[in-house]
Motif scaffolding. Sequence first.
Motif, PDB file in Angstrom:
ATOM      1  N   GLN A  67      -8.168  -1.481 -30.869  1.00 41.13           N
ATOM      2  CA  GLN A  67      -9.170  -2.524 -30.649  1.00 41.13           C
ATOM      3  C   GLN A  67      -8.962  -3.145 -29.264  1.00 41.13           C
ATOM      4  O   GLN A  67      -7.830  -3.469 -28.883  1.00 41.13           O
ATOM      5  CB  GLN A  67      -9.069  -3.601 -31.728  1.00 41.13           C
ATOM      6  CG  GLN A  67      -9.425  -3.110 -33.124  1.00 41.13           C
ATOM      7  CD  GLN A  67      -9.172  -4.156 -34.182  1.00 41.13           C
ATOM      8  OE1 GLN A  67      -8.045  -4.537 -34.425  1.00 41.13           O
ATOM      9  NE2 GLN A  67     -10.238  -4.623 -34.829  1.00 41.13           N
ATOM     10  N   GLY A  87     -13.568  -4.499 -24.859  1.00 46.38           N
ATOM     11  CA  GLY A  87     -14.730  -3.702 -24.501  1.00 46.38           C
ATOM     12  C   GLY A  87     -15.507  -4.323 -23.352  1.00 46.38           C
ATOM     13  O   GLY A  87     -15.026  -5.234 -22.666  1.00 46.38           O
ATOM     14  N   HIS A 107     -19.181  -3.780 -20.411  1.00 46.69           N
ATOM     15  CA  HIS A 107     -20.109  -2.901 -19.699  1.00 46.69           C
ATOM     16  C   HIS A 107     -19.319  -1.981 -18.758  1.00 46.69           C
ATOM     17  O   HIS A 107     -18.463  -2.464 -17.999  1.00 46.69           O
ATOM     18  CB  HIS A 107     -21.110  -3.741 -18.896  1.00 46.69           C
ATOM     19  CG  HIS A 107     -22.288  -2.966 -18.413  1.00 46.69           C
ATOM     20  ND1 HIS A 107     -22.205  -2.107 -17.349  1.00 46.69           N
ATOM     21  CD2 HIS A 107     -23.563  -2.929 -18.858  1.00 46.69           C
ATOM     22  CE1 HIS A 107     -23.388  -1.566 -17.133  1.00 46.69           C
ATOM     23  NE2 HIS A 107     -24.239  -2.054 -18.051  1.00 46.69           N
ATOM     24  N   SER A 147     -11.280   0.878 -22.580  1.00 49.85           N
ATOM     25  CA  SER A 147     -12.076   1.463 -23.658  1.00 49.85           C
ATOM     26  C   SER A 147     -11.156   1.892 -24.790  1.00 49.85           C
ATOM     27  O   SER A 147     -10.165   2.619 -24.568  1.00 49.85           O
ATOM     28  CB  SER A 147     -12.859   2.676 -23.155  1.00 49.85           C
ATOM     29  OG  SER A 147     -13.363   3.429 -24.238  1.00 49.85           O
ATOM     30  N   GLN A 169     -13.487   8.339 -34.922  1.00 50.58           N
ATOM     31  CA  GLN A 169     -14.730   7.574 -34.870  1.00 50.58           C
ATOM     32  C   GLN A 169     -14.548   6.347 -33.996  1.00 50.58           C
ATOM     33  O   GLN A 169     -13.420   5.886 -33.783  1.00 50.58           O
ATOM     34  CB  GLN A 169     -15.184   7.141 -36.266  1.00 50.58           C
ATOM     35  CG  GLN A 169     -15.644   8.293 -37.147  1.00 50.58           C
ATOM     36  CD  GLN A 169     -16.273   7.821 -38.440  1.00 50.58           C
ATOM     37  OE1 GLN A 169     -16.498   6.643 -38.646  1.00 50.58           O
ATOM     38  NE2 GLN A 169     -16.572   8.757 -39.319  1.00 50.58           N
ATOM     39  N   GLY A 170     -15.673   5.815 -33.500  1.00 49.80           N
ATOM     40  CA  GLY A 170     -15.606   4.591 -32.723  1.00 49.80           C
ATOM     41  C   GLY A 170     -16.733   4.493 -31.729  1.00 49.80           C
ATOM     42  O   GLY A 170     -17.569   5.386 -31.594  1.00 49.80           O
ATOM     43  N   GLY A 171     -16.750   3.376 -31.017  1.00 52.27           N
ATOM     44  CA  GLY A 171     -17.749   3.172 -29.980  1.00 52.27           C
ATOM     45  C   GLY A 171     -19.010   2.489 -30.465  1.00 52.27           C
ATOM     46  O   GLY A 171     -19.285   2.410 -31.667  1.00 52.27           O
ATOM     47  N   VAL A 172     -19.785   1.999 -29.493  1.00 46.58           N
ATOM     48  CA  VAL A 172     -21.020   1.282 -29.775  1.00 46.58           C
ATOM     49  C   VAL A 172     -22.212   2.009 -29.175  1.00 46.58           C
ATOM     50  O   VAL A 172     -23.226   2.229 -29.839  1.00 46.58           O
ATOM     51  CB  VAL A 172     -20.950  -0.159 -29.206  1.00 46.58           C
ATOM     52  CG1 VAL A 172     -22.277  -0.885 -29.385  1.00 46.58           C
ATOM     53  CG2 VAL A 172     -19.825  -0.943 -29.871  1.00 46.58           C
ATOM     54  N   SER A 173     -22.092   2.401 -27.911  1.00 45.41           N
ATOM     55  CA  SER A 173     -23.182   3.102 -27.228  1.00 45.41           C
ATOM     56  C   SER A 173     -22.604   3.865 -26.046  1.00 45.41           C
ATOM     57  O   SER A 173     -21.447   3.649 -25.653  1.00 45.41           O
ATOM     58  CB  SER A 173     -24.255   2.114 -26.752  1.00 45.41           C
ATOM     59  OG  SER A 173     -23.747   1.327 -25.693  1.00 45.41           O
ATOM     60  N   THR A 231     -21.255   1.555 -23.101  1.00 46.23           N
ATOM     61  CA  THR A 231     -20.373   0.442 -23.467  1.00 46.23           C
ATOM     62  C   THR A 231     -18.935   0.935 -23.549  1.00 46.23           C
ATOM     63  O   THR A 231     -18.671   2.002 -24.119  1.00 46.23           O
ATOM     64  CB  THR A 231     -20.768  -0.147 -24.847  1.00 46.23           C
ATOM     65  OG1 THR A 231     -22.129  -0.569 -24.810  1.00 46.23           O
ATOM     66  CG2 THR A 231     -19.869  -1.326 -25.206  1.00 46.23           C
ATOM     67  N   ALA A 256     -15.881   1.117 -25.344  1.00 44.43           N
ATOM     68  CA  ALA A 256     -15.741   0.966 -26.796  1.00 44.43           C
ATOM     69  C   ALA A 256     -14.762  -0.143 -27.154  1.00 44.43           C
ATOM     70  O   ALA A 256     -13.608  -0.132 -26.698  1.00 44.43           O
ATOM     71  CB  ALA A 256     -15.280   2.277 -27.410  1.00 44.43           C
ATOM     72  N   GLU A 302     -13.699  -0.605 -30.243  1.00 41.97           N
ATOM     73  CA  GLU A 302     -12.874  -0.144 -31.361  1.00 41.97           C
ATOM     74  C   GLU A 302     -13.025   1.356 -31.540  1.00 41.97           C
ATOM     75  O   GLU A 302     -14.108   1.919 -31.342  1.00 41.97           O
ATOM     76  CB  GLU A 302     -13.257  -0.855 -32.659  1.00 41.97           C
ATOM     77  CG  GLU A 302     -12.400  -0.468 -33.855  1.00 41.97           C
ATOM     78  CD  GLU A 302     -12.707  -1.286 -35.110  1.00 41.97           C
ATOM     79  OE1 GLU A 302     -12.007  -1.100 -36.117  1.00 41.97           O
ATOM     80  OE2 GLU A 302     -13.648  -2.104 -35.067  1.00 41.97           O
TER      81      GLU A 302
END
Length: 373
Positions: free
Chosen positions: A187, A190, A192, A201, A232-236, A239, A241, A243
Motif C-alpha cells: 500500500q 499513489g 498522478h 507505485s 491484482q491491484g491498481g486503479v487506472s 495512476t 497504484a 495498492e
Amino acid sequence: MKEPICSDLIKAMCAYVLEQARALQAIPAPSLAETRRANYLKQQFAQLGLAVEQDDVGNVLAYLAGGKEAPLVLTAHLDSVISETRSLLLREVEGRFIGPGIGDNALGLATLLGLGRFWKELDLSLPGNVWLVATVGEEGHGDLRGMRTIVQRFGPQPVAYIILEGIGLGRIVHRALAVRRFRVRVQTPGGHPWVQREATSAIHLLISLAHEILQLRLPATPRTILNIGVIQGGVSVNTRAPEAWMDIELRSEAARSLEHLEAEIQRLIHSYRGWNKTTKIDFIPMGNRPAGEIPPAHPLVQKSIHCLSSLGIEATLEQASTDANAPLSQGYPAICLGLARGGRAHTEEEFIEVESVSLGLKQVLCLIQKVWD
C-alpha cells in the motif's frame, strides 16, 4: 456384495454417476461459495431416502447404515477452482467429458451419490456405518476447513478416511504434501504518474519484490516449488497504484524446506519495508496444509493396491496436497484415490475418460468390502 459384481448393475451405477457428474459440474462452486452445490447434494441424498445433515461450516453428510464396528468416512470436496464468472461449458468428444471441474471434483461428488443410490442393490455388507461426506474449502484459500471439521468430529474413530478425486485412476496418495499460502499486500499513497512522478507505485514495488522472490534458490531434493498464482491491484492506466497484492503458494516434500523458504521471503519483505516511510507491506498467512503420512506397508494402502491389481491397474504411491492432509497430519489412516483417467485439471480443457469410470467405481466398492478385514 455379490461376487462378481453384476455387470448390468455396474453399468447402471456408472450411467447414474456420469449423469450426476454432469449436473454437478454445471453448478458453480468456487471455494468459500459452495452453497448451491451443497444444496443440490442435500436434495439428492434426501430423495434417495438417506438421512442428511449440514454442519456449521457447510459440509454435507449422509450415511449408509451398517453394523457396530468403526465407521468408514468417504469424502469428496464440493469446491472448484473455477470462478462463478467463467464458462462451465461441458462437451463430450471421442469418449471424453471435457469441461472445467468435471474431474476435480464433480465426479467425486457424483460417486458419493452413486453409492447412496445403489448400495442396497449392490448387497453391500457393512460392518460399520459408511459416511458419505461432501466437504467445503479444499481448493484455493479454503485451507481444508471442511475436512478439518470432519476430522475434529470423527477423530480416531473411523476405520479409515478415504478421499475421492475424479482424476487419477491408479493413484494412491498416502503422503500429505506440506503447503503454505500467503498474500503479500503493498500500500502506498499513489498519485498522478506525471504530476507526482516521484510517487511510489504499489504495482512497481510489488513487481520488484516478486522478481527477487523468484530468484530464490529452490532445492531439487526435497522437491520444493514456489508459485505466484494471482497478482491484482491498481486503479487506472494513468495512476500510480495505491495498492497491489499477490498470492504465493509454497509446496515441499519436507516441512523444514518450506519453513526455510518462507523465512527467506519474509527477509526480503522486511528489507523492502524500510525502503520508504509512506509504503506499507503486509505478509498475510492464507493457508497452512500440514504434512503427514502412512507407510506403503499400511493395511489401507495394501488393500487399495490389491483392489487396483484385481482390475488390472498398476498402483502408483504418491505424495500430494488433498483433503487427506487433515487426517494424515493427525496420524489417522487416510488415502486419496482417483476415480478415472483424465487430465488438464484446473483448466477449461479438464477431462475424464468415460470408459474408465466403471473401473474407478469397482475400485471403491472393492475397498469398502476390504477395509474392515
